[in-house]
Design a protein around this motif. Structure first.
Motif, PDB file in Angstrom:
ATOM      1  N   PHE A 166       0.812  -1.216   0.000  1.00 32.96           N
ATOM      2  CA  PHE A 166       0.000   0.000   0.000  1.00 32.96           C
ATOM      3  C   PHE A 166       0.849   1.271   0.000  1.00 32.96           C
ATOM      4  CE2 PHE A 166      -2.797  -3.034   2.427  1.00 32.96           C
ATOM      5  CZ  PHE A 166      -3.595  -3.327   1.340  1.00 32.96           C
ATOM      6  N   ASN A 167       2.166   1.115   0.038  1.00 31.19           N
ATOM      7  CA  ASN A 167       3.067   2.250   0.079  1.00 31.19           C
ATOM      8  C   ASN A 167       3.571   2.542  -1.327  1.00 31.19           C
ATOM      9  OD1 ASN A 167       4.848   4.242   0.823  1.00 31.19           O
ATOM     10  ND2 ASN A 167       6.057   2.966   2.187  1.00 31.19           N
ATOM     11  N   LYS A 168       3.627   3.816  -1.694  1.00 26.98           N
ATOM     12  CA  LYS A 168       4.070   4.207  -3.027  1.00 26.98           C
ATOM     13  C   LYS A 168       5.476   3.686  -3.329  1.00 26.98           C
ATOM     14  CE  LYS A 168       4.675   8.256  -5.917  1.00 26.98           C
ATOM     15  NZ  LYS A 168       4.583   9.712  -5.994  1.00 26.98           N
ATOM     16  N   SER A 169       6.343   3.662  -2.312  1.00 26.78           N
ATOM     17  CA  SER A 169       7.715   3.194  -2.522  1.00 26.78           C
ATOM     18  C   SER A 169       7.829   1.670  -2.485  1.00 26.78           C
ATOM     19  CB  SER A 169       8.639   3.784  -1.455  1.00 26.78           C
ATOM     20  OG  SER A 169       8.352   3.223  -0.188  1.00 26.78           O
ATOM     21  N   ARG A 170       6.729   0.997  -2.179  1.00 21.82           N
ATOM     22  CA  ARG A 170       6.680  -0.475  -2.088  1.00 21.82           C
ATOM     23  C   ARG A 170       7.585  -1.011  -0.984  1.00 21.82           C
ATOM     24  NH1 ARG A 170       2.098  -0.537  -3.880  1.00 21.82           N
ATOM     25  NH2 ARG A 170       1.743  -0.453  -6.094  1.00 21.82           N
ATOM     26  N   ARG A 171       7.772  -0.220   0.061  1.00 27.25           N
ATOM     27  CA  ARG A 171       8.535  -0.648   1.229  1.00 27.25           C
ATOM     28  C   ARG A 171       7.668  -0.523   2.466  1.00 27.25           C
ATOM     29  NH1 ARG A 171      13.802   2.641  -0.500  1.00 27.25           N
ATOM     30  NH2 ARG A 171      14.607   1.102  -1.956  1.00 27.25           N
ATOM     31  N   LEU A 172       7.868  -1.431   3.392  1.00 29.23           N
ATOM     32  CA  LEU A 172       7.167  -1.364   4.674  1.00 29.23           C
ATOM     33  C   LEU A 172       7.501  -0.043   5.350  1.00 29.23           C
ATOM     34  CD1 LEU A 172       5.525  -3.125   6.793  1.00 29.23           C
ATOM     35  CD2 LEU A 172       7.742  -3.464   7.860  1.00 29.23           C
ATOM     36  N   LYS A 173       6.488   0.616   5.882  1.00 35.79           N
ATOM     37  CA  LYS A 173       6.690   1.910   6.531  1.00 35.79           C
ATOM     38  C   LYS A 173       6.086   1.866   7.930  1.00 35.79           C
ATOM     39  CE  LYS A 173       7.338   6.453   6.423  1.00 35.79           C
ATOM     40  NZ  LYS A 173       8.532   7.153   6.109  1.00 35.79           N
ATOM     41  N   VAL A 174       6.913   2.107   8.945  1.00 36.90           N
ATOM     42  CA  VAL A 174       6.442   2.217  10.323  1.00 36.90           C
ATOM     43  C   VAL A 174       6.564   3.681  10.701  1.00 36.90           C
ATOM     44  CG1 VAL A 174       6.763   1.489  12.705  1.00 36.90           C
ATOM     45  CG2 VAL A 174       7.183  -0.127  10.852  1.00 36.90           C
ATOM     46  N   GLN A 175       5.426   4.300  10.927  1.00 36.65           N
ATOM     47  CA  GLN A 175       5.370   5.735  11.179  1.00 36.65           C
ATOM     48  C   GLN A 175       4.964   5.988  12.630  1.00 36.65           C
ATOM     49  OE1 GLN A 175       6.206   7.778   8.780  1.00 36.65           O
ATOM     50  NE2 GLN A 175       5.663   9.729   9.683  1.00 36.65           N
ATOM     51  N   PRO A 176       5.687   6.838  13.341  1.00 32.95           N
ATOM     52  CA  PRO A 176       5.265   7.164  14.704  1.00 32.95           C
ATOM     53  C   PRO A 176       3.983   7.988  14.680  1.00 32.95           C
ATOM     54  CG  PRO A 176       7.181   8.470  14.090  1.00 32.95           C
ATOM     55  CD  PRO A 176       6.923   7.512  12.965  1.00 32.95           C
ATOM     56  N   LEU A 177       3.160   7.764  15.685  1.00 35.02           N
ATOM     57  CA  LEU A 177       1.939   8.556  15.853  1.00 35.02           C
ATOM     58  C   LEU A 177       2.180   9.591  16.943  1.00 35.02           C
ATOM     59  CD1 LEU A 177      -0.900   5.871  15.928  1.00 35.02           C
ATOM     60  CD2 LEU A 177      -0.579   7.642  14.218  1.00 35.02           C
ATOM     61  N   PRO A 178       1.853  10.851  16.682  1.00 33.26           N
ATOM     62  CA  PRO A 178       1.936  11.824  17.763  1.00 33.26           C
ATOM     63  C   PRO A 178       1.057  11.377  18.940  1.00 33.26           C
ATOM     64  CG  PRO A 178       1.635  12.924  15.648  1.00 33.26           C
ATOM     65  CD  PRO A 178       1.448  11.452  15.413  1.00 33.26           C
ATOM     66  N   ALA A 179       1.500  11.669  20.144  1.00 32.82           N
ATOM     67  CA  ALA A 179       0.799  11.206  21.346  1.00 32.82           C
ATOM     68  C   ALA A 179      -0.659  11.650  21.370  1.00 32.82           C
ATOM     69  CB  ALA A 179       1.519  11.697  22.593  1.00 32.82           C
ATOM     70  N   ASP A 180      -0.953  12.879  20.940  1.00 37.03           N
ATOM     71  CA  ASP A 180      -2.334  13.348  20.959  1.00 37.03           C
ATOM     72  C   ASP A 180      -3.194  12.625  19.928  1.00 37.03           C
ATOM     73  OD1 ASP A 180      -0.901  14.647  18.929  1.00 37.03           O
ATOM     74  OD2 ASP A 180      -2.096  16.477  19.067  1.00 37.03           O
ATOM     75  N   VAL A 181      -2.603  12.263  18.796  1.00 37.31           N
ATOM     76  CA  VAL A 181      -3.331  11.502  17.778  1.00 37.31           C
ATOM     77  C   VAL A 181      -3.615  10.095  18.297  1.00 37.31           C
ATOM     78  CG1 VAL A 181      -3.226  10.527  15.456  1.00 37.31           C
ATOM     79  CG2 VAL A 181      -2.392  12.842  15.878  1.00 37.31           C
ATOM     80  N   ALA A 182      -2.625   9.465  18.901  1.00 37.84           N
ATOM     81  CA  ALA A 182      -2.812   8.124  19.461  1.00 37.84           C
ATOM     82  C   ALA A 182      -3.888   8.140  20.545  1.00 37.84           C
ATOM     83  CB  ALA A 182      -1.497   7.598  20.023  1.00 37.84           C
ATOM     84  N   ALA A 183      -3.889   9.153  21.390  1.00 39.46           N
ATOM     85  CA  ALA A 183      -4.888   9.253  22.459  1.00 39.46           C
ATOM     86  C   ALA A 183      -6.289   9.417  21.896  1.00 39.46           C
ATOM     87  CB  ALA A 183      -4.545  10.412  23.390  1.00 39.46           C
ATOM     88  N   ALA A 184      -6.440  10.201  20.852  1.00 38.33           N
ATOM     89  CA  ALA A 184      -7.753  10.400  20.235  1.00 38.33           C
ATOM     90  C   ALA A 184      -8.205   9.158  19.474  1.00 38.33           C
ATOM     91  CB  ALA A 184      -7.712  11.603  19.302  1.00 38.33           C
ATOM     92  N   LEU A 185      -7.268   8.421  18.925  1.00 38.18           N
ATOM     93  CA  LEU A 185      -7.583   7.257  18.094  1.00 38.18           C
ATOM     94  C   LEU A 185      -7.917   6.012  18.904  1.00 38.18           C
ATOM     95  CD1 LEU A 185      -7.698   6.530  15.106  1.00 38.18           C
ATOM     96  CD2 LEU A 185      -5.290   5.937  15.236  1.00 38.18           C
ATOM     97  N   ARG A 186      -7.333   5.889  20.075  1.00 32.79           N
ATOM     98  CA  ARG A 186      -7.514   4.685  20.899  1.00 32.79           C
ATOM     99  C   ARG A 186      -8.990   4.314  21.102  1.00 32.79           C
ATOM    100  NH1 ARG A 186      -3.706   2.180  24.119  1.00 32.79           N
ATOM    101  NH2 ARG A 186      -2.389   4.009  23.919  1.00 32.79           N
ATOM    102  N   PRO A 187      -9.856   5.207  21.571  1.00 27.59           N
ATOM    103  CA  PRO A 187     -11.264   4.806  21.761  1.00 27.59           C
ATOM    104  C   PRO A 187     -11.985   4.537  20.437  1.00 27.59           C
ATOM    105  CG  PRO A 187     -10.958   7.111  22.406  1.00 27.59           C
ATOM    106  CD  PRO A 187      -9.605   6.551  22.084  1.00 27.59           C
ATOM    107  N   TYR A 188     -11.542   5.200  19.367  1.00 24.56           N
ATOM    108  CA  TYR A 188     -12.168   4.978  18.066  1.00 24.56           C
ATOM    109  C   TYR A 188     -11.893   3.567  17.545  1.00 24.56           C
ATOM    110  CZ  TYR A 188     -13.514   5.625  13.227  1.00 24.56           C
ATOM    111  OH  TYR A 188     -14.109   5.485  11.997  1.00 24.56           O
ATOM    112  N   LEU A 189     -10.691   3.063  17.799  1.00 19.67           N
ATOM    113  CA  LEU A 189     -10.313   1.738  17.306  1.00 19.67           C
ATOM    114  C   LEU A 189     -10.891   0.597  18.144  1.00 19.67           C
ATOM    115  CD1 LEU A 189      -6.577   2.272  16.330  1.00 19.67           C
ATOM    116  CD2 LEU A 189      -8.551   2.103  14.817  1.00 19.67           C
TER     117      LEU A 189
END
Length: 75
Positions: free
Chosen positions: A36-59
């Motif tokens: 799914f990555n344009k470069s065709r390489r595995l990509k592990v991207q850090p999530l900003p802490a506030d984004v992770a906190a907002a996303l946790r209940p959604y997931l």
């Protein structure tokens, strides 16, 4: 969706394929599979802490093998 897009820089097509299993909330990362990555390489991207906190209940309760944001919006 917008928080994750802004926090990761992933393109719409990549975001549309993310599943709950791609998110490591304890480690604060999201992994984009190479196919799914344009470069065709595995990509592990850090999530900003506030984004992770907002996303946790959604997931919570989302099916592991299904896209988090389903539909055809990215096509």
């Amino acid at each position: 969706l917008y928080l994750v897009a802004a926090g990761t820089g992933f393109r719409a097509s990549a975001l549309s394929n993310l599943t709950p299993a791609d998110f490591d909330m304890d480690g604060g990362t999201v992994t984009l599979a190479a196919r799914f990555n344009k470069s065709r390489r595995l990509k592990v991207q850090p999530l900003p802490a506030d984004v992770a906190a907002a996303l946790r209940p959604y997931l919570d309760g989302k099916p592991a093998g299904r896209p988090v944001w389903g539909g055809t919006w990215a096509k």
